[in-house]
Design a protein around this motif. Structure first.
Motif, PDB file in Angstrom:
ATOM      1  N   ARG A 259      -3.306  -1.657  -6.236  1.00 31.75           N
ATOM      2  CA  ARG A 259      -2.599  -1.845  -4.971  1.00 31.75           C
ATOM      3  C   ARG A 259      -3.530  -2.362  -3.873  1.00 31.75           C
ATOM      4  O   ARG A 259      -3.132  -3.200  -3.067  1.00 31.75           O
ATOM      5  CB  ARG A 259      -1.932  -0.540  -4.530  1.00 31.75           C
TER       6      ARG A 259
ATOM      7  N   ILE B 248      -4.503   2.872  -7.504  1.00 34.40           N
ATOM      8  CA  ILE B 248      -5.259   2.646  -6.263  1.00 34.40           C
ATOM      9  C   ILE B 248      -5.999   1.306  -6.275  1.00 34.40           C
ATOM     10  O   ILE B 248      -5.814   0.498  -5.362  1.00 34.40           O
ATOM     11  CB  ILE B 248      -6.188   3.838  -5.952  1.00 34.40           C
TER      12      ILE B 248
ATOM     13  N   LEU C 151       1.646   9.228  -3.877  1.00 33.84           N
ATOM     14  CA  LEU C 151       0.785   9.990  -4.787  1.00 33.84           C
ATOM     15  C   LEU C 151       0.349  11.325  -4.189  1.00 33.84           C
ATOM     16  O   LEU C 151      -0.072  12.216  -4.917  1.00 33.84           O
ATOM     17  CB  LEU C 151      -0.470   9.183  -5.135  1.00 33.84           C
TER      18      LEU C 151
ATOM     19  N   ILE D 216      -3.681   7.504 -10.948  1.00 34.82           N
ATOM     20  CA  ILE D 216      -4.422   7.272  -9.709  1.00 34.82           C
ATOM     21  C   ILE D 216      -5.467   6.175  -9.904  1.00 34.82           C
ATOM     22  O   ILE D 216      -5.629   5.299  -9.056  1.00 34.82           O
ATOM     23  CB  ILE D 216      -5.099   8.571  -9.230  1.00 34.82           C
TER      24      ILE D 216
ATOM     25  N   LEU E  88       0.877   4.239  -2.547  1.00 38.12           N
ATOM     26  CA  LEU E  88      -0.279   5.143  -2.577  1.00 38.12           C
ATOM     27  C   LEU E  88       0.027   6.437  -1.828  1.00 38.12           C
ATOM     28  O   LEU E  88      -0.480   7.502  -2.186  1.00 38.12           O
ATOM     29  CB  LEU E  88      -1.513   4.464  -1.997  1.00 38.12           C
TER      30      LEU E  88
ATOM     31  N   ILE F  91       0.826  -1.214   0.000  1.00 41.39           N
ATOM     32  CA  ILE F  91       0.000   0.000   0.000  1.00 41.39           C
ATOM     33  C   ILE F  91       0.865   1.271   0.000  1.00 41.39           C
ATOM     34  O   ILE F  91       0.407   2.333  -0.407  1.00 41.39           O
ATOM     35  CB  ILE F  91      -0.933  -0.016   1.238  1.00 41.39           C
TER      36      ILE F  91
END
Length: 160
Positions: free
Chosen positions: A141, A138, A44, A134, A41, A38
């Motif tokens: 992941r 997202i 980002l 994105i 993320l 994770i």
């Protein structure tokens, strides 16, 4: 005398670096409880300034296409990303040539979009490319994290 590496070269180098890391991760066990899956993320969050500063003018059609392509890119990545328990009792990402090919195609398409869409101003194009990233990163992941947790639970059940 200084040399300047063009943006194209940097994009290709970064894309190859990411691809090589993903290939190498198939040979190294995933450690811990999956937090590293994770973690990208969080990387980002600086890019969210694209949306807060909004230097471009994005239409609903452009947003829809970027979201659709992003989610579309995430589907094969989700399907071909999986985890397995190997003979040493550790959890590894499954070796998948389909995943590597899909990831390489995705990098190539992102490069193509960036180079050949000249009707959109650069600020808007950057926002759309970031939104596309994105929208595939997202879901991919999160799905990988869920798959890892299932394998980890199976491993803990079997080891008890």
């Amino acid at each position: 005398m200084q040399t300047v590496i063009p943006a194209t070269s940097m994009f290709i180098i970064i894309g190859l670096f990411i691809l090589i890391r993903r290939i190498r991760s198939m040979y190294k066990p995933t450690k811990g409880r999956g937090g590293r899956i994770i973690l990208p993320l969080l990387f980002l969050t600086p890019g969210l300034s694209f949306f807060l500063k909004a230097s471009g003018h994005v239409t609903y059609l452009q947003l829809s296409i970027a979201i659709f392509l992003g989610v579309g890119f995430s589907i094969p990545l989700i399907l071909w990303s999986d985890y397995e328990i190997r003979n040493d009792g550790l959890i590894y990402a499954k070796k998948s040539p389909a995943f590597i090919i899909t990831f390489a195609i995705m990098i190539t398409l992102r490069y193509y979009f960036r180079q050949h869409i000249s009707t959109i101003e650069p600020g808007t194009l950057n926002m759309l490319i970031f939104l596309l990233v994105i929208c595939y990163l997202i879901p991919w992941r999160i799905a990988c994290y869920i798959k890892y947790k299932k394998v980890l639970k199976l491993k803990n059940t079997v080891s008890l």
